[in-house]
Enzyme design. Structure first.
Site, PDB file in Angstrom:
ATOM      1  N   LYS A 169      -1.948   7.118  12.705  1.00 59.14           N
ATOM      2  CA  LYS A 169      -0.581   6.579  12.752  1.00 59.14           C
ATOM      3  C   LYS A 169       0.461   7.571  13.295  1.00 59.14           C
ATOM      4  CE  LYS A 169      -0.415   2.885   9.375  1.00 59.14           C
ATOM      5  NZ  LYS A 169       0.162   2.363   8.152  1.00 59.14           N
ATOM      6  N   ASP A 184       5.102  -1.981   9.302  1.00 62.76           N
ATOM      7  CA  ASP A 184       4.993  -1.756   7.849  1.00 62.76           C
ATOM      8  C   ASP A 184       6.394  -1.852   7.242  1.00 62.76           C
ATOM      9  OD1 ASP A 184       2.283  -1.311   7.781  1.00 62.76           O
ATOM     10  OD2 ASP A 184       2.447   0.857   8.016  1.00 62.76           O
ATOM     11  N   THR A 205      -4.171   2.443  12.170  1.00 62.47           N
ATOM     12  CA  THR A 205      -4.218   2.798  10.765  1.00 62.47           C
ATOM     13  C   THR A 205      -4.734   4.228  10.628  1.00 62.47           C
ATOM     14  OG1 THR A 205      -4.921   2.051   8.587  1.00 62.47           O
ATOM     15  CG2 THR A 205      -6.458   1.642  10.378  1.00 62.47           C
TER      16      THR A 205
HETATM   17  P1  NAP Z   1      -1.466   8.738   2.792  1.00 60.33           P
HETATM   18  O1  NAP Z   1      -0.618   8.995   3.994  1.00 60.33           O
HETATM   19  O2  NAP Z   1      -2.757   9.426   2.645  1.00 60.33           O
HETATM   20  O3  NAP Z   1      -0.572   9.075   1.522  1.00 60.33           O
HETATM   21  C1  NAP Z   1      -1.073   8.959   0.217  1.00 60.33           C
HETATM   22  C2  NAP Z   1      -0.053   9.493  -0.773  1.00 60.33           C
HETATM   23  O4  NAP Z   1      -0.624   9.320  -2.076  1.00 60.33           O
HETATM   24  C3  NAP Z   1       0.262  10.978  -0.619  1.00 60.33           C
HETATM   25  O5  NAP Z   1       1.559  11.208  -1.032  1.00 60.33           O
HETATM   26  C4  NAP Z   1      -0.755  11.605  -1.596  1.00 60.33           C
HETATM   27  O6  NAP Z   1      -0.345  12.851  -2.089  1.00 60.33           O
HETATM   28  C5  NAP Z   1      -0.677  10.590  -2.720  1.00 60.33           C
HETATM   29  N1  NAP Z   1      -1.832  10.677  -3.590  1.00 60.33           N
HETATM   30  C6  NAP Z   1      -3.128  10.476  -3.238  1.00 60.33           C
HETATM   31  N2  NAP Z   1      -3.921  10.631  -4.319  1.00 60.33           N
HETATM   32  C7  NAP Z   1      -3.101  10.954  -5.361  1.00 60.33           C
HETATM   33  C8  NAP Z   1      -3.332  11.239  -6.734  1.00 60.33           C
HETATM   34  N3  NAP Z   1      -4.558  11.216  -7.253  1.00 60.33           N
HETATM   35  N4  NAP Z   1      -2.267  11.518  -7.516  1.00 60.33           N
HETATM   36  C9  NAP Z   1      -1.017  11.538  -7.001  1.00 60.33           C
HETATM   37  N5  NAP Z   1      -0.735  11.269  -5.698  1.00 60.33           N
HETATM   38  C10 NAP Z   1      -1.777  10.967  -4.881  1.00 60.33           C
HETATM   39  O7  NAP Z   1      -1.799   7.181   2.656  1.00 60.33           O
HETATM   40  P2  NAP Z   1      -0.839   5.961   3.066  1.00 60.33           P
HETATM   41  O8  NAP Z   1      -1.111   5.505   4.446  1.00 60.33           O
HETATM   42  O9  NAP Z   1       0.547   6.315   2.707  1.00 60.33           O
HETATM   43  O10 NAP Z   1      -1.403   4.819   2.114  1.00 60.33           O
HETATM   44  C11 NAP Z   1      -1.125   4.805   0.735  1.00 60.33           C
HETATM   45  C12 NAP Z   1      -1.552   3.457   0.150  1.00 60.33           C
HETATM   46  O11 NAP Z   1      -0.759   2.421   0.711  1.00 60.33           O
HETATM   47  C13 NAP Z   1      -2.994   3.109   0.468  1.00 60.33           C
HETATM   48  O12 NAP Z   1      -3.591   2.563  -0.694  1.00 60.33           O
HETATM   49  C14 NAP Z   1      -2.878   2.056   1.554  1.00 60.33           C
HETATM   50  O13 NAP Z   1      -3.963   1.133   1.505  1.00 60.33           O
HETATM   51  C15 NAP Z   1      -1.592   1.371   1.179  1.00 60.33           C
HETATM   52  N6  NAP Z   1      -0.963   0.721   2.338  1.00 60.33           N
HETATM   53  C16 NAP Z   1      -0.781  -0.610   2.270  1.00 60.33           C
HETATM   54  C17 NAP Z   1      -0.187  -1.274   3.313  1.00 60.33           C
HETATM   55  C18 NAP Z   1       0.021  -2.761   3.218  1.00 60.33           C
HETATM   56  O14 NAP Z   1       0.237  -3.388   4.246  1.00 60.33           O
HETATM   57  N7  NAP Z   1      -0.044  -3.335   2.032  1.00 60.33           N
HETATM   58  C19 NAP Z   1       0.237  -0.574   4.465  1.00 60.33           C
HETATM   59  C20 NAP Z   1       0.035   0.804   4.506  1.00 60.33           C
HETATM   60  C21 NAP Z   1      -0.562   1.441   3.436  1.00 60.33           C
HETATM   61  P3  NAP Z   1      -0.843  14.213  -1.355  1.00 60.33           P
HETATM   62  O15 NAP Z   1      -0.080  14.287  -0.084  1.00 60.33           O
HETATM   63  O16 NAP Z   1      -0.519  15.249  -2.343  1.00 60.33           O
HETATM   64  O17 NAP Z   1      -2.319  14.048  -1.128  1.00 60.33           O
END
Ligand code: NAP
Length: 500
Positions: free
Chosen positions: A296, A333, A292
């Site tokens: 990743k 995922d 995680t």
């Molecule tokens: P990540 O790689 O950090 O990506 C986060 C994304 O959200 C980026 O595009 C970021 O934009 C955007 N973002 C963050 N804060 C924001 C805001 N205030 N306004 C607009 N955009 C915003 O994280 P990730 O791994 O993709 O995870 C994202 C979510 O998915 C998390 O909550 C995680 O827990 C969830 N998730 C769930 C599962 C599941 O099995 N259910 C699996 C994986 C992830 P910037 O690049 O501009 O910062």
């Protein structure tokens, strides 16, 4: 002959409270789980409470219990404000009250004339303890207590700054007898769980309040990690991340191993430096792990083989470790998001909008595009949105267009609304022009976004469904068996509902 006990008796419950009544209550609770209990007399707030507790203990005299008294002075990292004589006095009182063992810290032991510990009416057996709350010091190759006979066992409790530190301590346990290895701190937590199987004579776990950093509760030690049942044959799995404390994956996978009667354990690895973890894989016997944030993408360069889809997505969340130590990566995922959404609508030829362009958005976009959906990407950074849209043959949808355009499903792939900020939603109600809303966030189970969508009459999918599906797929990759889904789902949902 086992030094402290067998089975659950090798797990020592730590009872620590400021007053006698609370100590007695904790002791009774501890004895329901294990006969081996450490009584932290130094935690009691004054001598009156210590006296009261030990008088009660004498009357209570629990049958078959193996009680270890500790009255650690401040010099040794404890709470006892008295001097060496004071400490010895309370340990002798503990002997009178029925304690078979006492813990004598090195700081005290050094001040005593040699051999005196066998002349004083202390508890019959002595555990000499050495603590380093800052680092793991240089360690001896092996520890042997039988040679001089002045103490009956030796404990080294040392803060692990790296996973390599914790492995060094476990190696001493493997080669020694009468030795207790206690890796401290969050980085040392997996080694703390594995210590018994590596030959440590004892593992410690608090009944309530933690008495040292990185402790695992008694309940988790016995029922989540089943430390007393782990052997060298037990397969080790885990999740690597930073932070990792919040992860529900240990609950998910360990429940699956118990329900499927698989001799395996799944541990949370706090990994600051990926290479530190990778170097420890063979020593710890790790056979596979989940990946995680923030590893990743970085893990890809250490893989011998990568599933082509995971390589295309550019992120790996599942690794299999082969016998030669080589790593093979894939991404579940991808499977998780499809399985979760397919319950609500056919994906082929559908119109999907993903909000966010990070790692999870990327896996989701590839999954949906591969399954035949049109994929729109809306993200605060246009460049990231463009790159992802191009990679999956989709389009960038500007935020201002959301209230006009309609979709079959909208998926939130940002952390907005995740615990502890569950009061906020990434999108407004007017922007939800769709039949289904899915939130990838799984804590809380029902986010503000999902509640809002439900109020608008829109079907919802919680990120829990994706979390479960990706976890079932990992479990099956590692075990080659069908995952016991009902038990795993029930454990995770119960934990989420209890925590919210
Ligand atoms: P990540 O790689 O950090 O990506 C986060 C994304 O959200 C980026 O595009 C970021 O934009 C955007 N973002 C963050 N804060 C924001 C805001 N205030 N306004 C607009 N955009 C915003 O994280 P990730 O791994 O993709 O995870 C994202 C979510 O998915 C998390 O909550 C995680 O827990 C969830 N998730 C769930 C599962 C599941 O099995 N259910 C699996 C994986 C992830 P910037 O690049 O501009 O910062």
């Amino acid at each position: 002959m086992a030094l402290f006990g067998t089975g659950m008796g090798r797990v020592c419950a730590v009872v620590a409270a400021t007053d006698a009544a609370d100590m007695s209550r904790q002791l009774r609770a501890a004895l329901r789980s294990t006969p081996t209990v450490e009584l932290r007399l130094d935690w009691l707030k004054n001598d009156a409470e210590r006296g009261l507790f030990l008088r009660r203990l004498r009357k209570f005299s629990p049958a078959k219990a193996m009680l270890l008294a500790t009255c650690r002075r401040r010099e040794g990292g404890g709470k006892f404000a008295g001097d060496v004589d004071g400490e010895l006095y309370w340990l002798m009182q503990a002997h009178e009250a029925g304690c078979e063992w006492c813990d004598l810290e090195m700081e005290t032991y050094r001040e005593l004339p040699q051999g005196i510990t066998r002349e004083l009416p202390l508890p019959r057996r002595i555990l000499l303890s050495i603590h380093d709350f800052e680092r793991t010091p240089k360690l001896p190759r092996t520890v042997s207590v039988t040679r001089h006979g002045l103490v009956d066992a030796v404990k080294i409790a040392a803060k692990a700054r790296t996973i390599a530190d914790s492995v060094r301590l476990l190696k001493v346990a493997r080669r020694s007898r009468g030795f207790v290895a206690v890796p401290m701190g969050d980085v040392g937590l997996p080694a703390r769980i594995l210590a018994l199987r590596e030959g440590s004579a004892l593992a410690y776990a608090p009944v309530e309040e933690a008495t040292a950093p990185g402790q695992v509760s008694l309940d988790e030690m016995l029922h989540l990690y089943r430390v007393h049942q782990l052997t060298r044959a037990t397969r080790v799995y885990g999740v690597i991340g930073d932070p990792i404390g919040h992860s529900l994956s240990p609950l998910l996978h360990n429940t699956g191993f118990a329900a499927g009667r698989i001799d395996a354990v799944y541990l949370p690895f706090l990994v600051h430096d990926l290479r530190d973890f990778l170097r420890a894989i063979l020593d710890l016997g790790v056979r596979g792990f989940s990946v995680t944030l923030p590893h990743k993408q970085t893990i890809l360069k250490y893989l011998k083989e990568c599933d082509p889809l995971a390589a295309e997505i550019g992120a790996v969340n599942t690794v299999v470790v082969r016998r030669d130590g080589s790593l093979h990566g894939s991404n579940t995922d991808y499977v998780g998001v499809l399985q979760a959404l397919e319950e609500k609508l056919p994906i082929k030829n559908s119109r999907m909008l993903i909000f966010g362009a990070g790692g999870a958005a990327r896996a989701t976009a590839f999954a949906l595009a591969r399954a035949g959906a049109f994929v729109g990407i809306c993200a605060r950074r246009e460049k990231a949105a463009k790159e992802l849209a191009r990679a999956v043959g989709g389009e960038v949808i500007p935020r201002r267009a959301l209230s006009r355009e309609s979709f079959d499903a909208i998926l939130n792939a940002t952390p907005i609304g995740m615990h502890p900020h569950q009061g906020i939603s990434p999108l407004r109600a007017g922007e939800l022009q769709c039949r289904v809303v899915m939130d990838l966030i799984y804590r809380p189970e029902r986010t503000k976004l999902l509640k809002m969508a439900a109020q608008e009459g829109i079907a919802t999918v919680s990120g829990v469904e994706m979390f479960l599906a990706q976890g079932f797929a990992q479990w099956e990759i590692w075990t080659g068996k069908r995952a016991p889904e009902a038990a795993m789902r029930q454990a995770v949902l119960a934990a989420l509902r209890w925590r919210s």
